[in-house]
Write an enzyme that holds these catalytic residues in place. Structure first.
Site, PDB file in Angstrom:
ATOM      1  N   HIS A  95      -1.604  18.717  -2.680  1.00  0.00           N
ATOM      2  CA  HIS A  95      -0.212  19.173  -2.841  1.00  0.00           C
ATOM      3  C   HIS A  95      -0.235  20.694  -2.642  1.00  0.00           C
ATOM      4  O   HIS A  95      -1.237  21.352  -2.942  1.00  0.00           O
ATOM      5  CB  HIS A  95       0.214  18.821  -4.272  1.00  0.00           C
ATOM      6  CG  HIS A  95       1.624  19.093  -4.619  1.00  0.00           C
ATOM      7  ND1 HIS A  95       2.084  20.360  -4.913  1.00  0.00           N
ATOM      8  CD2 HIS A  95       2.687  18.261  -4.755  1.00  0.00           C
ATOM      9  CE1 HIS A  95       3.373  20.274  -5.215  1.00  0.00           C
ATOM     10  NE2 HIS A  95       3.763  19.025  -5.130  1.00  0.00           N
TER      11      HIS A  95
ATOM     12  N   ASP B 185      -6.664  18.282 -10.155  1.00  0.00           N
ATOM     13  CA  ASP B 185      -5.211  18.262 -10.245  1.00  0.00           C
ATOM     14  C   ASP B 185      -4.826  16.839 -10.666  1.00  0.00           C
ATOM     15  O   ASP B 185      -4.890  15.903  -9.862  1.00  0.00           O
ATOM     16  CB  ASP B 185      -4.633  18.632  -8.866  1.00  0.00           C
ATOM     17  CG  ASP B 185      -3.129  18.383  -8.772  1.00  0.00           C
ATOM     18  OD1 ASP B 185      -2.549  17.812  -9.717  1.00  0.00           O
ATOM     19  OD2 ASP B 185      -2.542  18.757  -7.740  1.00  0.00           O
TER      20      ASP B 185
ATOM     21  N   GLN C 243      -0.680  13.540 -10.795  1.00  0.00           N
ATOM     22  CA  GLN C 243      -0.283  12.153 -10.511  1.00  0.00           C
ATOM     23  C   GLN C 243      -1.164  11.125 -11.210  1.00  0.00           C
ATOM     24  O   GLN C 243      -0.900   9.932 -11.109  1.00  0.00           O
ATOM     25  CB  GLN C 243      -0.314  11.888  -8.996  1.00  0.00           C
ATOM     26  CG  GLN C 243       0.688  12.695  -8.201  1.00  0.00           C
ATOM     27  CD  GLN C 243       2.138  12.342  -8.511  1.00  0.00           C
ATOM     28  OE1 GLN C 243       2.438  11.267  -9.028  1.00  0.00           O
ATOM     29  NE2 GLN C 243       3.045  13.255  -8.211  1.00  0.00           N
TER      30      GLN C 243
ATOM     31  N   LYS D 118       6.142  14.607 -15.487  1.00  0.00           N
ATOM     32  CA  LYS D 118       5.794  13.406 -14.712  1.00  0.00           C
ATOM     33  C   LYS D 118       5.277  12.304 -15.628  1.00  0.00           C
ATOM     34  O   LYS D 118       4.920  11.220 -15.188  1.00  0.00           O
ATOM     35  CB  LYS D 118       4.738  13.745 -13.656  1.00  0.00           C
ATOM     36  CG  LYS D 118       5.248  14.682 -12.567  1.00  0.00           C
ATOM     37  CD  LYS D 118       4.197  14.880 -11.518  1.00  0.00           C
ATOM     38  CE  LYS D 118       4.476  16.084 -10.629  1.00  0.00           C
ATOM     39  NZ  LYS D 118       5.553  15.842  -9.667  1.00  0.00           N
TER      40      LYS D 118
ATOM     41  N   CYS E 270       5.682  18.050  -0.332  1.00  0.00           N
ATOM     42  CA  CYS E 270       4.873  19.257  -0.619  1.00  0.00           C
ATOM     43  C   CYS E 270       3.445  19.099  -0.108  1.00  0.00           C
ATOM     44  O   CYS E 270       2.493  19.596  -0.726  1.00  0.00           O
ATOM     45  CB  CYS E 270       4.864  19.589  -2.110  1.00  0.00           C
ATOM     46  SG  CYS E 270       6.445  20.159  -2.694  1.00  0.00           S
TER      47      CYS E 270
END
Ligand SMILES: Cc1ncc(COP(=O)(O)O)c(C=O)c1O
Length: 411
Positions: A112, A198, A201, A224, A369
């Site tokens: 991303h 990261d 998600q 999220k 993104c």
């Protein structure tokens, strides 16, 4: 898992929408809203700076939030700092680890922009070497190209003794594909390289055990994972707390100060200067309690079932192209329920608009993104349509979505 009961906690779902954009931001359940309002209604005060009762209650709740959120991802409060979001977490690491000319940073094609731009900036300003791991050349044509597979072996040549940090996504927001971060962490350890994950998600959908994963830093976003916007977390391995330079300095972070110098605290407070997002942290704590109450295994299994159905049904349509791994990847832990696809000849934004107009179905369209990834896939800025399910989506909703895609692909 009783979906109908769960849905009662999300009254926004009664407004005639089918929400399938949770990868962008998730909906917020009532217990999270209650926790946020409870702070403002009943014990609204700044934290850590007073002796009166209200501030002590607020401080205690804020500390509890640290503990609860840390526990949710497999660590303790002294290794978790609250941030604004994943983007701030990545920037904290990129600017704080003392990168210098010649250091190598390794990222992947799936990143991303939030885990790419901070490293490109370091390349431009500090002249570090930035290496992007891409799928093996031998499989970069046709169907294999749309799969965009990345495995541990693809990282072997990139991670070497010059590597200061490997910064990779756990799950691609554009493909739903999972990177084998635990395996990659072994390559990092062999080469004395740091590892930043990261988890924007993955933390909302998979059980995360940050210690087992073997990473040094892990960033995620509250919005999220059923939490409020404006709050996220960054796990910093305890032994790196001292050497990591904070993104900001100021009130709340100092042990002592004169007009010439200051001494920072050596705890998470070092990284949280200024008044933190107290209500956000308390809300995020309620969000992880909500997810724990249901059980991450159940959340994962439900999403997998819906994701699998979407992929398998879309695959039946001749003029629909799916990006990322096929449905068999669920069995190997290589996929979550995010599905990116295109209907040949129809602009993804038109597909998303029709879903909204004709059935109130919310999906994302565009580059997500991930412009470099979209370019690699030959999709330019038009990108893909992306559906993303969460614990509140029903089978009937998924069916309605599929019906409309069938109609669009036949028209
Ligand atoms: C994989 C990934 N990383 C980073 C981010 C950035 O998250 P935020 O906007 O909450 O900072 C996102 C958001 O979509 C994401 O999906």
């Amino acid at each position: 898992m009783n979906i109908e009961e769960i849905r009662k906690d999300f009254p926004i779902l009664n407004r005639g929408i089918i929400y399938m954009d949770s990868a962008a931001t998730s909906l917020t359940p009532e217990p999270v809203l209650d926790a946020v309002l409870d702070y403002y209604r009943n014990y609204n005060a700044n934290v850590g700076r007073g002796v009166y009762k209200l501030t002590q209650i607020a401080s205690q709740k804020y500390e509890d939030a640290h503990k609860n959120v840390a526990k949710f991802i497999g660590t303790t409060a002294n290794e978790l700092i609250f941030t604004k979001n994943t983007t701030e977490g990545v920037n904290t690491v990129a600017s704080g680890i003392g990168l210098k000319k010649g250091d190598k940073v390794v990222v992947s094609l799936w990143e991303h922009h939030s885990n790419l731009l901070p490293w490109i900036r370091a390349k431009k300003t500090l002249r570090i070497d930035l290496e992007v791991v891409k799928p093996n050349d031998a499989i970069s044509e046709g169907d294999a190209k749309t799969q965009c597979a990345l495995e541990t072996s693809d990282f072997v040549d990139a991670i070497d003794k010059k590597t200061k940090i490997v910064a990779i996504t756990h799950v691609s927001n554009a493909l739903g594909s999972v990177l084998p971060v635990k395996e990659i962490s072994k390559l990092c350890a062999e080469n004395n390289a740091l590892l930043l994950v990261d988890a924007a998600q993955s933390a909302p959908h998979l059980k995360i055990d940050v210690r087992d994963m073997g990473c040094d830093f892990l960033a995620f976003s509250g919005h999220k994972m059923l939490g409020p916007t404006g709050i996220g977390g960054l796990v910093i391995k305890e032994e790196l707390m001292e050497e990591l330079e904070p993104l900001t300095v100021g009130g709340g972070a100092v042990e002592d100060a004169s007009f010439a110098d200051y001494r920072l605290k050596q705890s998470y407070e070092k990284f949280e200067s200024g008044t933190p997002n107290i209500a956000g942290a308390i809300g995020l704590s309620a969000a992880v309690a909500y997810l724990e109450g249901i059980g991450m295994e159940k959340v994962k299994a439900w999403e997998e079932k819906q994701g699998k159905r979407i992929i398998e049904e879309l695959r039946e349509l001749d003029n629909v192209e799916i990006y990322g791994y096929g449905s068999e990847a669920f069995e190997h832990g290589q996929r979550i329920g995010v599905v990116s696809f295109n209907v040949n000849g129809v602009n993804p934004t038109e597909v998303a608009s029709r879903l909204d107009r004709e059935a109130g179905i919310t999906v994302r369209s565009g580059h997500h993104c991930c412009i470099p990834l979209m370019n690699y896939l030959g999709l330019g800025s038009e990108g893909t349509v992306r559906s993303s399910v969460y614990l509140y989506n029903t089978e009937a909703e998924v069916e309605k979505f599929l019906d409309l895609i069938r109609k669009i692909s036949n028209s």
